[in-house]
Every structure is written in C-alpha cells, then in structure tokens.
Design a protein around this motif. Structure first.
Motif, PDB file in Angstrom:
ATOM      1  N   ALA A 267     -61.221 -14.440  23.612  1.00  0.00           N
ATOM      2  CA  ALA A 267     -62.388 -15.041  24.115  1.00  0.00           C
ATOM      3  C   ALA A 267     -62.192 -16.449  23.154  1.00  0.00           C
ATOM      4  N   THR A 268     -62.011 -16.382  21.613  1.00  0.00           N
ATOM      5  CA  THR A 268     -61.734 -17.617  20.899  1.00  0.00           C
ATOM      6  C   THR A 268     -60.675 -18.225  21.129  1.00  0.00           C
ATOM      7  N   ASN A 270     -59.014 -20.046  21.886  1.00  0.00           N
ATOM      8  CA  ASN A 270     -58.693 -21.562  22.367  1.00  0.00           C
ATOM      9  C   ASN A 270     -59.141 -22.418  20.997  1.00  0.00           C
ATOM     10  N   LEU A 271     -60.094 -22.168  20.292  1.00  0.00           N
ATOM     11  CA  LEU A 271     -60.665 -22.961  19.269  1.00  0.00           C
ATOM     12  C   LEU A 271     -60.359 -22.352  18.472  1.00  0.00           C
ATOM     13  N   ASP A 272     -59.853 -21.442  17.887  1.00  0.00           N
ATOM     14  CA  ASP A 272     -58.788 -20.865  16.878  1.00  0.00           C
ATOM     15  C   ASP A 272     -57.790 -21.602  16.613  1.00  0.00           C
ATOM     16  N   THR A 275     -58.377 -24.950  14.711  1.00  0.00           N
ATOM     17  CA  THR A 275     -58.459 -24.887  13.625  1.00  0.00           C
ATOM     18  C   THR A 275     -57.708 -24.786  13.273  1.00  0.00           C
ATOM     19  N   GLU A 319     -67.334 -17.429   9.722  1.00  0.00           N
ATOM     20  CA  GLU A 319     -67.006 -18.761  10.090  1.00  0.00           C
ATOM     21  C   GLU A 319     -67.959 -20.072   9.274  1.00  0.00           C
TER      22      GLU A 319
END
Length: 341
Positions: A267-268, A270-272, A275, A319
């Motif tokens: 779910a996350t 892509n951004l992880d 990062t 976060e």
C-alpha cells in the motif's frame, strides 16, 4: 597601513570548505552513514540494550528487506533524473501472477516464479516505452501506470488473498525467501541475503561497467551524454525494464515476508522506496547517488521506526520523524548543488 593578517585565514577556510564540499559531492554516502551512526548511538542511549541486541537489529533488516529491494529499483530510475510511482503496484502484480498461476491454474511453481518476475519486466518496459518513445514525463507516466497496474491486480485477484497454508502445500518455493536461519543471536532470512546480493550486483554494474557510467551520464546531462555518443533512449528504456525485473523479485520476497499473496501487500511501498533513496543521498535531479547509500537510507528509516517504537512513541510521531528526515535530505541536496556551481 598594517598588513591584513586575516586574508590568508579566510582563504584557508574557504579552501577547506571547498574541499569538504567536493568530498561530499564525490561521496554521497557520507551523510547517510553519519546519520545511521548517530541514530544507532542515540537510540542505544535512549532505549538501552534492547535496541542493540542482535535479534532486534536483525529484525530491522528483515523489516526493510522488501522496501530495500524496491528502493534499489527506484535508485536506478532516480539516477536518470526520473521517478517511478508504480514500483509498488508492479511488485504486488508480480506476486499476484506468481501465486495465482501456481495455485489456481496449476502452473509449476518455478515457472510461475519466472513468469512473475518477467511480468515485472514487462510493466517496466511499458513505462519505458511511454517515456522514451512518446517523451512523456516519468512522473505522469508512472502515476498513470500505477493506477493501471493496481486495477489489473485487483481484477486478477478479485481482492482475495491466497493464504499461507495454500502456498505451503502447493508452491513452497514462493515462500523460500521467508526462510529464517540463526546467525548467533541474530535471525536472518534468505530474502535479506537476496537483497544484499542484488545490491552488490547493482553496485558492480553502476561502478565497474560502461553501462553504469552511461546511467550516471544520462542523469547528469542527457544532452551531453547524447553528444558523446550514448544512446540515451536505449539506456532509459533498459533502466525501466531492469527496475521492473527488480520489482518482480521484490514481489517474490514480499510473498516470503508476509507468507501469503495479498493484493494489499504494498500500500505505501511507492513512497517508502522514494524515502529510502532520498535519505540515502541520491539526488532527485539525477546523476548523483549510490546503491550503498540507498541501503543505508532504508536502514535509517527502519532503525528510526524501530527505535521510536521501542521508546514508546506513537506511530504518528514515527511518520513525523521520517518526514523531517526527508525534508532535511532534499534540502541538503539542494544546498549542495547551489554552492557547487
């Protein structure tokens, strides 16, 4: 008038500052390495022996393995001054292909595994075609393909998860990367070793081959790279294909990590992955960065989350801390570029 004795001092300071800047430009892993060391020291003082216990540190490595592999793929893209928002969807789609072909259609597990990895390469090739032939911005292309790949995987899976028991009974090879083994007081997985081996291979490609130098050249100045005889379109296309294949491998590692085939597994991601790459010192403007820095970036994120959790802080503040790290990393990169001109 008396001589100005401060002039040589200012000159020496300026010269020293310039040398430091040149060192930082030439070695982008220095800053993430320092952040990693400072983080380990700080959390060992705050949390105590629990943080430095080999089992806890090996747990952090396990937790960042999937994102670490995705970040390796993302590093290749960002080195060419692009970005890929679809890496998480490619990873999950590849895992869906592996699981459903093997469990529901009776395809031999080893062949399903190969098809799943190739599926990732095909998705990467689609991104590459849109970017190199149609000359569309990577951000827009991968934002669109993220939606397309995510829709395909949801349709294919029907939103259903293939559970651990079904895979273990019929396709145990798909869970192979989740196999754990002891190394003293630490516990490692084969997936973590696969991540490190893949990182070593990519490091060699980027630093010891002409192809790797071409990737850096395209990211640093595509016009100059083209004038020097580099086929920039071919390099860009191959990078997206290679990144897609790595995402397919990440899909295999994801199955081993969660023990199941789930359409909600990334779910996350892509951004992880972005990062980890940014915190690891790779410039979002291309041409500067390293595989070692990316691994450090993934470990920094994992260590901060682990340390803050052991310290009793809510996920919200974990976060928050990661967001601060991202802003600092990008700000430092911008500052370094400005003063290097």
């Amino acid at each position: 008038m008396p001589a100005d004795d401060t002039a040589p001092l200012f000159s020496e300071r300026k010269g020293f500052g310039r040398r430091v800047i040149n060192v930082l430009n030439g070695n982008p892993t220095i800053i993430p390495m320092l952040v990693l060391i400072v983080g380990v020291i700080a959390f060992s003082l705050i949390v105590g022996e629990r943080f430095l216990h080999p089992f806890n540190l090996s747990l952090v490595l396990q937790q960042v393995t999937v994102i670490g592999v995705l970040a390796l793929a993302q590093t290749l893209i960002i080195l060419t001054a692009g970005i890929d928002l679809s890496v998480g969807a490619i990873m999950v789609l590849s895992s869906i292909a592996m699981g459903h072909l093997s469990i529901q259609f009776g395809v031999p597990p080893a062949l399903s595994l190969l098809i799943g990895i190739v599926t990732g390469g095909i998705c990467g090739a689609l991104n590459g075609i849109f970017i190199t032939l149609l000359r569309l911005p990577p951000f827009i292309v991968t934002l669109g393909t993220w939606s397309i790949f995510n829709s395909v995987l949801q349709f294919w899976s029907g939103g259903q998860t293939i559970r651990q028991q079904e895979i273990a009974a019929d396709a145990a090879v798909l869970q192979w990367t989740g196999t754990a083994f002891r190394a003293g007081a630490a516990q490692l997985t084969l997936g973590s070793l696969l991540m490190l081996g893949l990182a070593l291979l990519l490091w060699y490609i980027l630093n010891r081959t002409a192809y790797g130098r071409h990737i850096y050249a395209v990211g640093n100045d595509p016009t100059a790279a083209r004038l020097s005889g580099i086929n920039t379109r071919k390099v860009l296309f191959s990078v997206y294909v290679l990144a897609g294949l790595i995402c397919g491998i990440a899909g295999w590692i994801l199955i081993g990590r969660i023990g199941a085939v789930s359409p909600l597994g990334g779910a996350t991601a892509n951004l992880d992955s972005i990062t980890a790459v940014v915190i690891g010192g790779t410039s979002l403007f291309g041409g500067r960065g390293s595989i070692a820095g990316t691994l450090m970036g993934a470990l920094i994120v994992g260590l901060f989350r682990n340390g803050l959790a052991l310290a009793g802080l809510d996920v919200l503040w974990q976060e928050f801390a990661i967001g601060i790290l991202i802003i600092i990393a990008v700000g430092f990169d911008q500052w370094l570029r400005r003063i290097s001109v």
